[in-house]
Design a protein around this motif. Structure first.
Motif, short mmCIF file in Angstrom:
data_model
loop_
_atom_site.label_atom_id
_atom_site.label_comp_id
_atom_site.label_asym_id
_atom_site.label_seq_id
_atom_site.Cartn_x
_atom_site.Cartn_y
_atom_site.Cartn_z
N ALA A 30 47.62 22.42 -11.58
CA ALA A 30 46.96 21.88 -12.76
C ALA A 30 46.47 23.07 -13.56
N ILE A 31 46.39 22.93 -14.86
CA ILE A 31 45.92 24.03 -15.69
C ILE A 31 44.48 24.39 -15.31
N ASP B 196 57.24 24.88 -19.71
CA ASP B 196 56.99 23.64 -18.98
C ASP B 196 58.27 23.18 -18.30
N GLY C 236 48.32 15.84 -16.88
CA GLY C 236 49.08 17.03 -16.58
C GLY C 236 49.26 17.27 -15.11
N MET D 106 53.85 17.00 -17.38
CA MET D 106 52.93 18.10 -17.57
C MET D 106 52.35 18.03 -18.96
N ASP E 194 50.64 24.19 -14.48
CA ASP E 194 51.01 22.91 -15.07
C ASP E 194 52.36 22.38 -14.60
#
Length: 330
Positions: free
Chosen positions: A274-275, A56, A260, A1, A299
């Motif tokens: 995903a961001i 994360d 990521g 990530m 993420d």
């Protein structure tokens, strides 16, 4: 990530900017799939847990959910029954790769002072049981099987660690650029971003069973529904591989290229993050995405205890989501 920032634009697309990207690297657009997108703000949250400045990497234990934080560095133990943060274990560095649960322990890759190690933590008490003086590099991963813990060192050697001794019992040469392992039954599957493939290894003998080509730059992968699913950072697709025949049976476009992200199996579906496009749900029966949620968050993610556990990396939180709501939307 990867440590990434995403900014939404009016068309619903995202521009991803990587903190440590080289000066010559251009931002990668993540257009997603506008036809099935819904606002993340409309997706109900069962709970939100503040973790650290950055949140994360998630792992699911039988009685807990573990999530890594940075600034300060450590892992947090969330009790899913009471929805409380019950324990924090500080680290001497960044929990820089995927976590694993196995043999009564949480296994955490740590990057500190340009060195890699793995901490073995008692999942009940949070006590550090051992420090392995080796580990996967940043953005890699670790996996626990029936008899060993698996990770890649130097990008080309798969290590099997005996949980009885915390020492390596196998060193297996695999494709260069290998990153993340996942264990499915008696097989370990490992992605190679350099060669756009996954390698299948017999967990009992260490023999290489074969390789399968994927989409470009696969990194994160998951097992479920009789298949291995790779998230391909090169073009934002997901490759589905039959776990028995090792043949590709589908390539699913999600519009999520770039660094990521994460992928997981849970509640009979494939979950991708995903961001900026925090959650996409794929139906394995049709190999089609059902819903794609757009907005703040994303993420890394895992499924467990009847819920989706999704990080909002930038805001440093862990979000608990009802999978039924995620599948069907508003």
């Amino acid at each position: 990530m990867k440590r990434t920032l995403a900014f939404l634009v009016s068309s619903g697309c995202c521009i991803a900017l990587t903190h440590a990207a080289p000066a010559h690297a251009a931002p990668v657009a993540k257009p997603g799939l506008p036809d099935i997108q819904q606002p993340m703000a409309a997706l109900p949250r069962l709970a939100t847990f503040p973790i650290a400045k950055v949140a994360d990497w998630v792992a699911i234990a039988p009685d807990a959910v573990w999530v890594a934080g940075k600034k300060p560095d450590g892992v947090h133990r969330i009790d899913p029954a009471t929805q409380t943060d019950t324990l924090t274990v500080p680290f001497p560095g960044d929990a820089c790769a995927g976590l694993a649960i196995g043999f009564g322990s949480l296994w955490v890759p740590v990057c500190a002072h340009k060195a890699y190690s793995v901490l073995r933590i008692d999942s009940a008490t949070g006590r550090v049981l051992a420090t392995l003086p080796m580990g996967p590099p940043a953005e890699g991963g670790i996996a626990a099987g029936q008899d060993a813990v698996w990770f890649v060192v130097d990008g080309k050697t798969l290590i099997a660690v005996d949980p009885a001794t915390n020492a390596p019992i196998r060193h297996i040469a695999i494709a260069t650029g290998s990153q993340v392992p996942v264990v499915d039954g008696d097989t370990v599957w490992i992605s190679s971003t350099e060669h756009d493939l996954v390698t299948a290894v017999d967990a009992r003998t260490g023999a290489i069973l074969g390789t399968t080509a994927t989409g470009p730059h696969p990194r994160f992968l998951t097992a479920g529904g009789g298949a291995i699913w790779t998230m391909n950072q090169g073009d934002g697709t997901v490759t589905r591989i039959d776990a028995r025949t090792r043949v590709v049976t589908a390539t699913i476009a999600l519009g999520l290229p770039g660094d990521g992200g994460d992928i997981a199996w849970g509640d009979g579906v494939v979950l991708v993050t995903a961001i900026g496009l925090p959650l996409t749900v794929i139906d394995p029966q049709s190999n089609r995405p059902l819903t794609q949620w757009v907005g703040t968050g994303g993420d890394s993610l895992r499924y467990g205890h009847g819920s989706i556990w999704l990080t909002d990396l930038i805001n440093g939180t862990l979000i608990r989501i009802d999978p039924a709501a995620a599948k069907h939307g508003t």
